[in-house]
Design a protein around this motif. Structure first.
Motif, PDB file in Angstrom:
ATOM      1  N   ASP A  53      39.454  33.550  38.126  1.00  0.00           N
ATOM      2  CA  ASP A  53      40.710  34.367  37.866  1.00  0.00           C
ATOM      3  C   ASP A  53      40.574  35.435  38.471  1.00  0.00           C
ATOM      4  O   ASP A  53      39.664  36.255  38.596  1.00  0.00           O
ATOM      5  CB  ASP A  53      40.660  34.221  36.264  1.00  0.00           C
ATOM      6  N   GLY A  54      41.820  35.951  38.763  1.00  0.00           N
ATOM      7  CA  GLY A  54      41.908  37.344  39.433  1.00  0.00           C
ATOM      8  C   GLY A  54      42.415  38.356  38.671  1.00  0.00           C
ATOM      9  O   GLY A  54      42.267  38.439  37.546  1.00  0.00           O
ATOM     10  N   MET A  55      43.022  39.559  39.410  1.00  0.00           N
ATOM     11  CA  MET A  55      43.088  40.788  38.722  1.00  0.00           C
ATOM     12  C   MET A  55      44.711  40.726  38.309  1.00  0.00           C
ATOM     13  O   MET A  55      44.918  42.010  37.673  1.00  0.00           O
ATOM     14  CB  MET A  55      42.902  41.744  40.103  1.00  0.00           C
ATOM     15  N   LEU A  56      45.750  40.014  38.399  1.00  0.00           N
ATOM     16  CA  LEU A  56      47.094  40.295  38.356  1.00  0.00           C
ATOM     17  C   LEU A  56      47.126  39.942  36.690  1.00  0.00           C
ATOM     18  O   LEU A  56      48.023  39.129  36.110  1.00  0.00           O
ATOM     19  CB  LEU A  56      47.812  39.457  39.070  1.00  0.00           C
ATOM     20  N   ALA A  57      46.552  40.815  35.956  1.00  0.00           N
ATOM     21  CA  ALA A  57      46.464  40.767  34.324  1.00  0.00           C
ATOM     22  C   ALA A  57      46.467  42.203  33.859  1.00  0.00           C
ATOM     23  O   ALA A  57      45.769  43.106  34.360  1.00  0.00           O
ATOM     24  CB  ALA A  57      45.565  39.892  33.832  1.00  0.00           C
ATOM     25  N   GLU A  58      46.849  42.319  32.407  1.00  0.00           N
ATOM     26  CA  GLU A  58      46.945  43.883  31.883  1.00  0.00           C
ATOM     27  C   GLU A  58      45.139  44.067  31.664  1.00  0.00           C
ATOM     28  O   GLU A  58      44.834  45.275  31.582  1.00  0.00           O
ATOM     29  CB  GLU A  58      47.492  43.775  30.688  1.00  0.00           C
ATOM     30  N   TYR A  59      44.385  43.122  31.399  1.00  0.00           N
ATOM     31  CA  TYR A  59      42.992  43.323  31.225  1.00  0.00           C
ATOM     32  C   TYR A  59      42.304  42.366  31.824  1.00  0.00           C
ATOM     33  O   TYR A  59      42.760  40.980  31.660  1.00  0.00           O
ATOM     34  CB  TYR A  59      42.523  43.178  29.644  1.00  0.00           C
ATOM     35  N   LEU A 109      54.403  34.476  34.220  1.00  0.00           N
ATOM     36  CA  LEU A 109      53.959  35.622  33.234  1.00  0.00           C
ATOM     37  C   LEU A 109      53.565  35.110  31.940  1.00  0.00           C
ATOM     38  O   LEU A 109      54.597  34.463  31.151  1.00  0.00           O
ATOM     39  CB  LEU A 109      54.751  36.804  33.019  1.00  0.00           C
ATOM     40  N   VAL A 110      52.363  35.132  31.314  1.00  0.00           N
ATOM     41  CA  VAL A 110      52.123  34.345  29.869  1.00  0.00           C
ATOM     42  C   VAL A 110      51.400  35.533  29.191  1.00  0.00           C
ATOM     43  O   VAL A 110      51.033  36.486  29.509  1.00  0.00           O
ATOM     44  CB  VAL A 110      51.296  33.304  30.284  1.00  0.00           C
ATOM     45  N   ASP A 111      51.705  35.261  27.793  1.00  0.00           N
ATOM     46  CA  ASP A 111      50.886  36.090  26.879  1.00  0.00           C
ATOM     47  C   ASP A 111      49.612  35.415  26.640  1.00  0.00           C
ATOM     48  O   ASP A 111      49.292  34.153  26.456  1.00  0.00           O
ATOM     49  CB  ASP A 111      51.748  36.168  25.539  1.00  0.00           C
ATOM     50  N   CYS A 112      48.506  36.116  26.323  1.00  0.00           N
ATOM     51  CA  CYS A 112      47.264  35.743  25.844  1.00  0.00           C
ATOM     52  C   CYS A 112      46.506  36.832  24.971  1.00  0.00           C
ATOM     53  O   CYS A 112      47.163  37.795  24.945  1.00  0.00           O
ATOM     54  CB  CYS A 112      46.305  35.196  27.019  1.00  0.00           C
ATOM     55  N   ASP A 113      45.436  36.315  24.384  1.00  0.00           N
ATOM     56  CA  ASP A 113      44.325  37.357  23.782  1.00  0.00           C
ATOM     57  C   ASP A 113      43.679  38.265  24.854  1.00  0.00           C
ATOM     58  O   ASP A 113      43.212  37.705  25.948  1.00  0.00           O
ATOM     59  CB  ASP A 113      43.532  36.698  22.566  1.00  0.00           C
ATOM     60  N   GLY A 141      26.582  41.573  29.465  1.00  0.00           N
ATOM     61  CA  GLY A 141      26.496  41.840  30.873  1.00  0.00           C
ATOM     62  C   GLY A 141      27.847  41.783  31.499  1.00  0.00           C
ATOM     63  O   GLY A 141      27.976  42.299  32.697  1.00  0.00           O
ATOM     64  N   GLN A 142      28.894  42.101  30.816  1.00  0.00           N
ATOM     65  CA  GLN A 142      30.113  41.870  31.166  1.00  0.00           C
ATOM     66  C   GLN A 142      31.048  43.223  30.535  1.00  0.00           C
ATOM     67  O   GLN A 142      30.578  44.065  29.907  1.00  0.00           O
ATOM     68  CB  GLN A 142      31.130  40.856  30.653  1.00  0.00           C
ATOM     69  N   VAL A 143      31.912  43.500  31.376  1.00  0.00           N
ATOM     70  CA  VAL A 143      32.911  44.822  31.066  1.00  0.00           C
ATOM     71  C   VAL A 143      34.228  44.384  31.021  1.00  0.00           C
ATOM     72  O   VAL A 143      35.044  43.333  31.834  1.00  0.00           O
ATOM     73  CB  VAL A 143      32.689  46.012  32.401  1.00  0.00           C
ATOM     74  N   LEU A 144      35.100  45.012  29.947  1.00  0.00           N
ATOM     75  CA  LEU A 144      36.490  44.759  30.079  1.00  0.00           C
ATOM     76  C   LEU A 144      37.391  45.986  30.716  1.00  0.00           C
ATOM     77  O   LEU A 144      36.944  47.175  30.449  1.00  0.00           O
ATOM     78  CB  LEU A 144      37.051  44.801  28.296  1.00  0.00           C
ATOM     79  N   ILE A 145      38.007  45.449  31.673  1.00  0.00           N
ATOM     80  CA  ILE A 145      38.915  46.592  32.459  1.00  0.00           C
ATOM     81  C   ILE A 145      40.106  46.430  32.057  1.00  0.00           C
ATOM     82  O   ILE A 145      40.928  45.384  32.068  1.00  0.00           O
ATOM     83  CB  ILE A 145      38.580  46.268  34.220  1.00  0.00           C
ATOM     84  N   LYS A 146      40.855  47.641  31.866  1.00  0.00           N
ATOM     85  CA  LYS A 146      42.313  47.748  31.746  1.00  0.00           C
ATOM     86  C   LYS A 146      42.707  47.899  33.244  1.00  0.00           C
ATOM     87  O   LYS A 146      42.491  49.159  33.843  1.00  0.00           O
ATOM     88  CB  LYS A 146      42.582  49.004  30.965  1.00  0.00           C
ATOM     89  N   VAL A 147      43.456  47.120  33.659  1.00  0.00           N
ATOM     90  CA  VAL A 147      43.814  46.910  35.184  1.00  0.00           C
ATOM     91  C   VAL A 147      45.114  47.988  35.152  1.00  0.00           C
ATOM     92  O   VAL A 147      46.189  47.826  34.547  1.00  0.00           O
ATOM     93  CB  VAL A 147      44.180  45.606  35.570  1.00  0.00           C
ATOM     94  N   HIS A 148      45.057  48.782  36.092  1.00  0.00           N
ATOM     95  CA  HIS A 148      46.022  49.733  36.410  1.00  0.00           C
ATOM     96  C   HIS A 148      47.002  49.478  37.554  1.00  0.00           C
ATOM     97  O   HIS A 148      48.129  49.553  37.807  1.00  0.00           O
ATOM     98  CB  HIS A 148      45.565  51.223  36.742  1.00  0.00           C
ATOM     99  N   ALA A 149      46.249  48.675  38.509  1.00  0.00           N
ATOM    100  CA  ALA A 149      47.237  48.319  39.788  1.00  0.00           C
ATOM    101  C   ALA A 149      46.273  47.332  40.542  1.00  0.00           C
ATOM    102  O   ALA A 149      45.133  46.987  40.295  1.00  0.00           O
ATOM    103  CB  ALA A 149      47.268  49.400  40.662  1.00  0.00           C
ATOM    104  N   MET A 190      48.229  40.629  25.083  1.00  0.00           N
ATOM    105  CA  MET A 190      48.095  41.122  26.406  1.00  0.00           C
ATOM    106  C   MET A 190      48.891  40.069  27.354  1.00  0.00           C
ATOM    107  O   MET A 190      49.142  38.893  26.980  1.00  0.00           O
ATOM    108  CB  MET A 190      46.757  41.365  27.129  1.00  0.00           C
ATOM    109  N   LYS A 191      49.545  40.730  28.508  1.00  0.00           N
ATOM    110  CA  LYS A 191      50.036  39.559  29.689  1.00  0.00           C
ATOM    111  C   LYS A 191      49.221  39.604  30.855  1.00  0.00           C
ATOM    112  O   LYS A 191      48.526  40.387  31.311  1.00  0.00           O
ATOM    113  CB  LYS A 191      51.575  40.407  29.854  1.00  0.00           C
ATOM    114  N   LYS A 192      49.380  38.225  31.196  1.00  0.00           N
ATOM    115  CA  LYS A 192      48.822  38.003  32.552  1.00  0.00           C
ATOM    116  C   LYS A 192      49.522  37.270  33.466  1.00  0.00           C
ATOM    117  O   LYS A 192      50.416  36.442  32.687  1.00  0.00           O
ATOM    118  CB  LYS A 192      47.404  37.544  32.337  1.00  0.00           C
ATOM    119  N   TYR A 193      49.521  37.150  34.676  1.00  0.00           N
ATOM    120  CA  TYR A 193      50.315  35.929  35.493  1.00  0.00           C
ATOM    121  C   TYR A 193      49.285  34.626  35.818  1.00  0.00           C
ATOM    122  O   TYR A 193      47.956  34.984  35.753  1.00  0.00           O
ATOM    123  CB  TYR A 193      50.574  36.772  36.701  1.00  0.00           C
ATOM    124  N   GLN A 194      49.743  33.737  35.858  1.00  0.00           N
ATOM    125  CA  GLN A 194      49.045  32.570  36.033  1.00  0.00           C
ATOM    126  C   GLN A 194      49.637  31.897  37.201  1.00  0.00           C
ATOM    127  O   GLN A 194      51.148  31.590  37.279  1.00  0.00           O
ATOM    128  CB  GLN A 194      49.052  31.596  34.917  1.00  0.00           C
TER     129      GLN A 194
END
Ligand SMILES: NC(=O)c1ccc[n+]([C@@H]2O[C@H](COP(=O)([O-])OP(=O)(O)OC[C@H]3O[C@@H](n4cnc5c(N)ncnc54)[C@H](OP(=O)(O)O)[C@@H]3O)[C@@H](O)[C@H]2O)c1
Length: 338
Positions: free
Chosen positions: A113-119, A18-22, A29-37, A1-5
């Motif tokens: 860490d914020g929301m500008l990431a694919e997940y 923009l970086v690649d990461c796992d 107690g956590q959830v994985l979110i596929k960020v759309h916007a 996946m990609k995320k901004y840092q």
């Protein structure tokens, strides 16, 4: 996946990469979110430039507090949300309701860490379902600007039908304030540097508009138009506008102290508030409960947040520049996935 840092210590947009990461795994107690916007707030520029609370970033950090997406996986023990649900993250991750522990509340996009990431992985307590009629881009505008305006007017301000609300400028917080004030049956006065933006505000229901460039003594115009000053001021300008907001507010009115668009240092004299029995109240975004209440009102009224422009994920730096230039009306969004 990609995320901004944003790089540790960064002071301008050259630190955005923009970086690649796992793809992360949700823990207990956590959830994985596929960020759309995601969407931008003025605050995100303060983070980029190292001027947010705490100064420059102490570690590489994923930017942006605001985003919406779909829950794709949940960790052990999760009961509040389920896979397939459309959700947004809450600005503060541990302020559910009531009085927060100010030593513990932390916001997405700095220091977390914020929301500008694919997940992203968030705690289940740090997400809320979004109204069904909203697109992901619209829903992504809610966590900071929406909740702040809701807190200022509907929760802390308890605005009533027939009261008057003055909101400064046409950025994210101010346009939400305009929309919520109209829902509540209030009269709305709005200022802007642009006649074109004021015309858009009128279409959204603003009752009185004032160009603060053409009318520098806009506080006198507010008093002239209302006869007594307004009941609520959405004060996003800070020390550059605070004295005028104090002049604009009427007897027993409230100035909601929110922003610093026109300056943060100064020695504004609050004496006039005393004479008018008026109050100055600090607003710091809001709780998850406020977010849920706001979403209920948005759903019932089918209110649509105003997205001025959307950028592609790969054009995130352009989105930051566009927002900082103040050309927008309402919100600026970034599409992360279709
Ligand atoms: N306390 C909190 O919890 C909280 C939460 C959210 C935001 N904030 C703060 O609230 C402020 C607004 O945030 P935002 O994200 O809504 O900003 P934004 O969307 O970037 O708003 C930008 C707009 O503000 C207007 N503006 C700029 N200078 C102004 C001035 N001197 N007088 C009147 N309006 C002016 C301009 O509108 P026109 O182009 O129409 O002139 C500009 O386009 C920021 O200072 C932010 O840090 C605080």
């Amino acid at each position: 996946m990609k995320k901004y840092q944003l790089a540790k210590g960064c002071t301008d947009l050259s630190g955005l990469k923009l970086v690649d990461c796992d793809t992360p795994k949700p823990g207990t107690g956590q959830v994985l979110i596929k960020v759309h916007a995601t969407s931008l707030n003025y605050r995100d520029h303060a983070v980029v430039s190292g001027n947010y609370f705490g100064g420059v970033l102490k570690r590489d950090t994923v930017p942006l507090s605001d985003g919406a997406g779909e829950v794709v996986e949940v960790g052990p023990g999760v009961t509040r949300v389920r896979p397939g649900q459309r959700v947004a993250g809450t600005f503060f991750q541990v302020w559910a309701d009531g009085e927060p522990d100010l030593g513990k509340i932390a916001a997405l996009g700095s220091p977390l860490d914020g929301m500008l990431a694919e997940y992203v992985v968030l705690h289940e307590d740090g997400v809320v379902p979004i109204p069904e009629h909203l697109s992901y881009e619209e829903a992504a505008t809610l966590p900071c600007a929406g909740v702040t305006a809701w807190n200022a007017l509907m929760f802390s301000g308890a605005v009533r039908p027939g009261q008057s609300v003055l909101t400064l400028g046409t950025g994210g917080v101010s346009i939400f304030a305009l929309q919520f004030a109209k829902l509540a049956g209030a009269r709305v006065l709005i200022t802007s540097s642009s006649d074109e933006k004021l015309a858009r505000a009128k279409k959204l229901g603003a009752d009185d508009v004032i160009n603060y460039r053409k009318t520098p003594a806009w506080e006198q115009e507010v008093v002239r138009l209302t006869g007594r000053g307004v009941d609520h001021v959405i004060e996003v300008g800070g020390t550059g506008t605070l004295a005028k907001s104090f002049q604009s507010v009427g007897f027993r009115g409230q100035v909601a102290l929110i922003g610093v668009l026109a300056g943060r240092e100064g020695d504004t004299n609050p004496h006039s508030l005393m004479l008018k029995n008026a109050s100055l109240r600090g607003i710091f975004v809001g709780s998850r409960r406020m977010f849920e209440d706001m979403n209920a009102a948005i759903a019932v009224n089918r209110l649509r947040p105003v997205v001025d422009k959307s950028f592609d994920f790969t054009d995130a730096a352009e989105a930051f520049s566009y927002q900082l230039a103040g050309k927008h009306f309402g919100k600026v969004a970034i599409r992360v996935a279709d």
